[in-house]
Every structure is written in structure tokens, then in C-alpha cells.
Scaffold this motif. Sequence first.
Motif, PDB file in Angstrom:
ATOM      1  N   LEU A  10       0.793  -1.231   0.000  1.00 11.00           N
ATOM      2  CA  LEU A  10       0.000   0.000   0.000  1.00 11.00           C
ATOM      3  C   LEU A  10       0.825   1.281   0.000  1.00 11.00           C
ATOM      4  N   ALA A  11       2.008   1.250   0.578  1.00 13.02           N
ATOM      5  CA  ALA A  11       2.784   2.479   0.787  1.00 13.02           C
ATOM      6  C   ALA A  11       3.272   3.091  -0.526  1.00 13.02           C
ATOM      7  N   PRO A  12       3.069   4.396  -0.731  1.00 12.73           N
ATOM      8  CA  PRO A  12       3.579   5.074  -1.930  1.00 12.73           C
ATOM      9  C   PRO A  12       5.103   5.046  -1.991  1.00 12.73           C
ATOM     10  N   THR A  13       5.733   5.035  -0.828  1.00 12.08           N
ATOM     11  CA  THR A  13       7.202   4.988  -0.737  1.00 12.08           C
ATOM     12  C   THR A  13       7.605   3.790   0.114  1.00 12.08           C
ATOM     13  N   PRO A  14       7.869   2.627  -0.503  1.00 12.67           N
ATOM     14  CA  PRO A  14       8.226   1.431   0.258  1.00 12.67           C
ATOM     15  C   PRO A  14       9.444   1.619   1.157  1.00 12.67           C
ATOM     16  N   GLU A  15      10.351   2.526   0.743  1.00 13.08           N
ATOM     17  CA  GLU A  15      11.545   2.775   1.557  1.00 13.08           C
ATOM     18  C   GLU A  15      11.169   3.242   2.960  1.00 13.08           C
ATOM     19  N   LEU A  16      10.010   3.854   3.081  1.00 14.63           N
ATOM     20  CA  LEU A  16       9.538   4.296   4.390  1.00 14.63           C
ATOM     21  C   LEU A  16       9.324   3.094   5.316  1.00 14.63           C
ATOM     22  N   ILE A  17       8.810   2.006   4.762  1.00 14.32           N
ATOM     23  CA  ILE A  17       8.602   0.778   5.545  1.00 14.32           C
ATOM     24  C   ILE A  17       9.951   0.163   5.909  1.00 14.32           C
ATOM     25  N   ASP A  18      10.926   0.306   4.996  1.00 16.79           N
ATOM     26  CA  ASP A  18      12.269  -0.236   5.260  1.00 16.79           C
ATOM     27  C   ASP A  18      12.879   0.336   6.531  1.00 16.79           C
ATOM     28  N   LEU A  19      12.518   1.573   6.872  1.00 18.27           N
ATOM     29  CA  LEU A  19      13.056   2.193   8.079  1.00 18.27           C
ATOM     30  C   LEU A  19      12.788   1.329   9.311  1.00 18.27           C
ATOM     31  N   PHE A  20      11.664   0.603   9.280  1.00 16.20           N
ATOM     32  CA  PHE A  20      11.308  -0.231  10.420  1.00 16.20           C
ATOM     33  C   PHE A  20      11.698  -1.695  10.230  1.00 16.20           C
ATOM     34  N   THR A  21      11.665  -2.173   8.990  1.00 17.82           N
ATOM     35  CA  THR A  21      11.947  -3.597   8.770  1.00 17.82           C
ATOM     36  C   THR A  21      13.436  -3.903   8.630  1.00 17.82           C
ATOM     37  N   LEU A  22      14.233  -2.856   8.406  1.00 21.16           N
ATOM     38  CA  LEU A  22      15.660  -3.062   8.159  1.00 21.16           C
ATOM     39  C   LEU A  22      16.341  -3.799   9.306  1.00 21.16           C
ATOM     40  N   ARG A  23      15.917  -3.520  10.527  1.00 21.93           N
ATOM     41  CA  ARG A  23      16.574  -4.185  11.676  1.00 21.93           C
ATOM     42  C   ARG A  23      16.307  -5.684  11.666  1.00 21.93           C
ATOM     43  N   TYR A  24      15.158  -6.102  11.148  1.00 20.96           N
ATOM     44  CA  TYR A  24      14.873  -7.537  11.045  1.00 20.96           C
ATOM     45  C   TYR A  24      15.734  -8.165   9.947  1.00 20.96           C
ATOM     46  N   THR A  25      15.918  -7.434   8.856  1.00 20.29           N
ATOM     47  CA  THR A  25      16.748  -7.950   7.766  1.00 20.29           C
ATOM     48  C   THR A  25      18.183  -8.144   8.228  1.00 20.29           C
ATOM     49  N   TYR A  26      18.718  -7.168   8.952  1.00 21.04           N
ATOM     50  CA  TYR A  26      20.105  -7.296   9.426  1.00 21.04           C
ATOM     51  C   TYR A  26      20.215  -8.343  10.541  1.00 21.04           C
ATOM     52  N   HIS A  27      19.161  -8.513  11.315  1.00 24.95           N
ATOM     53  CA  HIS A  27      19.136  -9.630  12.274  1.00 24.95           C
ATOM     54  C   HIS A  27      19.227 -10.948  11.515  1.00 24.95           C
ATOM     55  N   ASN A  28      18.451 -11.070  10.451  1.00 21.49           N
ATOM     56  CA  ASN A  28      18.469 -12.309   9.668  1.00 21.49           C
ATOM     57  C   ASN A  28      19.831 -12.551   9.030  1.00 21.49           C
ATOM     58  N   LEU A  29      20.478 -11.474   8.618  1.00 26.08           N
ATOM     59  CA  LEU A  29      21.821 -11.619   8.046  1.00 26.08           C
ATOM     60  C   LEU A  29      22.818 -12.105   9.100  1.00 26.08           C
ATOM     61  N   SER A  88      13.234 -11.544   0.577  1.00 27.18           N
ATOM     62  CA  SER A  88      12.887 -12.871   1.078  1.00 27.18           C
ATOM     63  C   SER A  88      14.082 -13.513   1.777  1.00 27.18           C
ATOM     64  N   ILE A  89      13.793 -14.502   2.602  1.00 32.02           N
ATOM     65  CA  ILE A  89      14.864 -15.239   3.280  1.00 32.02           C
ATOM     66  C   ILE A  89      15.769 -15.908   2.250  1.00 32.02           C
ATOM     67  N   ASP A  90      15.192 -16.416   1.176  1.00 26.88           N
ATOM     68  CA  ASP A  90      15.996 -17.056   0.128  1.00 26.88           C
ATOM     69  C   ASP A  90      16.956 -16.063  -0.518  1.00 26.88           C
ATOM     70  N   SER A  91      16.507 -14.829  -0.714  1.00 28.18           N
ATOM     71  CA  SER A  91      17.380 -13.802  -1.289  1.00 28.18           C
ATOM     72  C   SER A  91      18.551 -13.503  -0.360  1.00 28.18           C
ATOM     73  N   LEU A  92      18.262 -13.461   0.941  1.00 29.25           N
ATOM     74  CA  LEU A  92      19.323 -13.199   1.921  1.00 29.25           C
ATOM     75  C   LEU A  92      20.298 -14.371   1.991  1.00 29.25           C
ATOM     76  N   LYS A  93      19.772 -15.591   1.899  1.00 26.07           N
ATOM     77  CA  LYS A  93      20.647 -16.775   1.903  1.00 26.07           C
ATOM     78  C   LYS A  93      21.590 -16.732   0.704  1.00 26.07           C
ATOM     79  N   ASN A  94      21.048 -16.364  -0.444  1.00 24.94           N
ATOM     80  CA  ASN A  94      21.877 -16.286  -1.649  1.00 24.94           C
ATOM     81  C   ASN A  94      22.960 -15.228  -1.492  1.00 24.94           C
ATOM     82  N   LEU A  95      22.618 -14.096  -0.888  1.00 26.20           N
ATOM     83  CA  LEU A  95      23.596 -13.039  -0.646  1.00 26.20           C
ATOM     84  C   LEU A  95      24.715 -13.529   0.267  1.00 26.20           C
TER      85      LEU A  95
END
Length: 334
Positions: free
Chosen positions: A78-97, A121-128
Motif C-alpha cells: 500500500l505504501a507510496p514509498t516502500p523505503e519508508l517501511i524499510d526504516l522499520f523492517t531493516l533491523r529484522y533484515t540485518y538480524h536475519n543476516l 525474502s529469506i531465500d534472497s538473503l541466503k543467496n547473498l
Amino acid sequence: MRDTDYKGINTLIRTYELRLLKTEDFERMIKADDLASALDVLKGTDYEFDQAEVLRTKDFNQFAMNHLANVYRELYELAPTPELIDLFTLRYTYHNLKVLLKQYILKENYESLLIPIGHLSIDSLKNLVETGESDVAHPIMVEAVQSAKSDYEERGLIEAVTVYMDTYYFRHLRAITNEIDYSPITNITDTLIDLYNLTSVVRSLNQGKPRSHLYALLSSSGSISKQDIIDESMNGAVSVLRKLYSGMSYGSQLETVIEDNNRIDTLKLDKLMDDLIHQIVSEGIYQAFGPLPLLGYIYAKETEVTNLRLILVGKDNEIEEEKLRERVRKVYGS
């Protein structure tokens, strides 16, 4: 980013806010006679769980985080600027890394620690992690993984993975903040990084770590100079707080985390950081345009999940009501 871009989603956010748990809901949970009674309060809410299963496993985190993951998936659409959501989800992504890097390096299975939140996705992070390359991840994230893997190959210190991911997380957060260029978001990021640095200094000094430890631990992406913090740390954490943070808008509030023995209470400091961000995003309640109502709602859901876990763990461990109230974060709009 135009404020009017958010008119449509903000109308929807107002309806979502009506479903948020209220202060009285948390109070009922705190006053509940036992864990089962506390869970009863959640019946009829958006949280889906098998009460018998939760009472058996005591896994409060799973159903709460599943709910949060669903919220984020919808908001990304829904968000016009998805990067805005990244501000909150980024910590989960780096936790997963962190989890995936340790899993990759140590050849052990840590899949249960992964949190399915974030636009990658988790698969994308695994590939990275496995290849050190990615066509979908931000260059800062790719560099973070490459640097952590290279450092481990040279020094063999698995602990450095956490330090690298934390450092790059804040660097990535700052990059997104600068790109969006919206003052409330800048205030949030400054507060997060500056108080993370202060908390890190307190804990490092309490553990008797050498000064060199702070060079690796602290972030350079805050509004307060990393070098100034390290230099002043020689005089103690309270000196760092009073000399470098007293001029901040929240400087006077920081005095409340100093105990009578001239030590800083890190639990109070963590709670104060949440309260300060709450003050910023709560302005979204009164706005019809711009991203602040969306930010406020996301922060409200994050706080709601934090409070749920605090209370449910507290009820399970029979913690006194007053202590639970002290730990609970402010509810959005209160």
C-alpha cells in the motif's frame, strides 16, 4: 515525496488505528490472575493463536511476530514509498543476516531464529550470504556481508559478525533517511543511533572493555561525533551523557536514567528511547497528509507487540503488576 501521495493510505490507516490495543486492554492483561486470563484479553482481536498450544509451549513470540509480518506485507503493498517501511523492517533484515552468516560460517542450523519480515525474502538473503553478491539487495547490505565474511576469514572471530551487521544497519538506515529527507524521520534516526551509541558506551564500560572496543562498536552515522563520545568515555558514561547529550532536545529527560550511585540504568535508557520516538510519531495523529500517520501506525504496532511480549512473559513468571507497568511502553495516542 509529496505529502498528498499519502492521502489514500492515511484514510485507511485511520481505520486500522481503531483496531490497535488500547491502554485499558494492556491494563486488563496486567491485572489478569494468570497467563490464561491475560491471553483471554486477546480473543476477538487481530491476533490469531491456539491458546492451548501457547500455554503449552509458552512461545509468545511466534504468534505476535506472525501478526506483525502480516501487517508489514500489507503495508509494503500500500505504501507510496516502500523505503519508508524499510526504516522499520531493516533491523529484522540485518538480524536475519547475522543469523544466516553465523549459520553459513559455523555450519549449524539456526533457521528457527529467522524473522520473516522485510522486503527481501529469506531465500534472497541466503543467496547473498552464500555468494556475497545480489541483484536485489542494497549495495550497503552487499558490502556488509562481504566485509563480515572477509573479516572472519582473516581473524576467525564470529563475534565480529554482529558488530559488522549493527554498524552497516545504521549506515543503511542513515542512507534511507537522507534519501527520504523528511525532518521527523531524520529526528527518529538521530535518536536511534545517538542513544544506541550512548547505551553501547554504558554497557562497554560496565563490562570493563578496552577503549579500542568502542571504535568497532559505535556507529559513525549519528548526529553526535563518534570520536567525541570515545574521547569523553575516559571520564565515564555519565560524563558522556552530560557533556555531549545535554544540548539535545531530550537532554533534560536523560537525567532520569542516572541512578543515585552515578551509574546509568540501561533499561530506563532503552525505555526512554522508545518514549522519545513515540513523541515524534504521535504527531501523526493530528495530520491528514504526509507519511507521519503511516509511521505512527507502524510504530504503534511495533510497540503493541513489544508490550504483549513483556506482559505475557511477565505473567508467566508471576512478575508484580507494578513492575510490569513500569516496563510497558506508551500506547500510541496516549
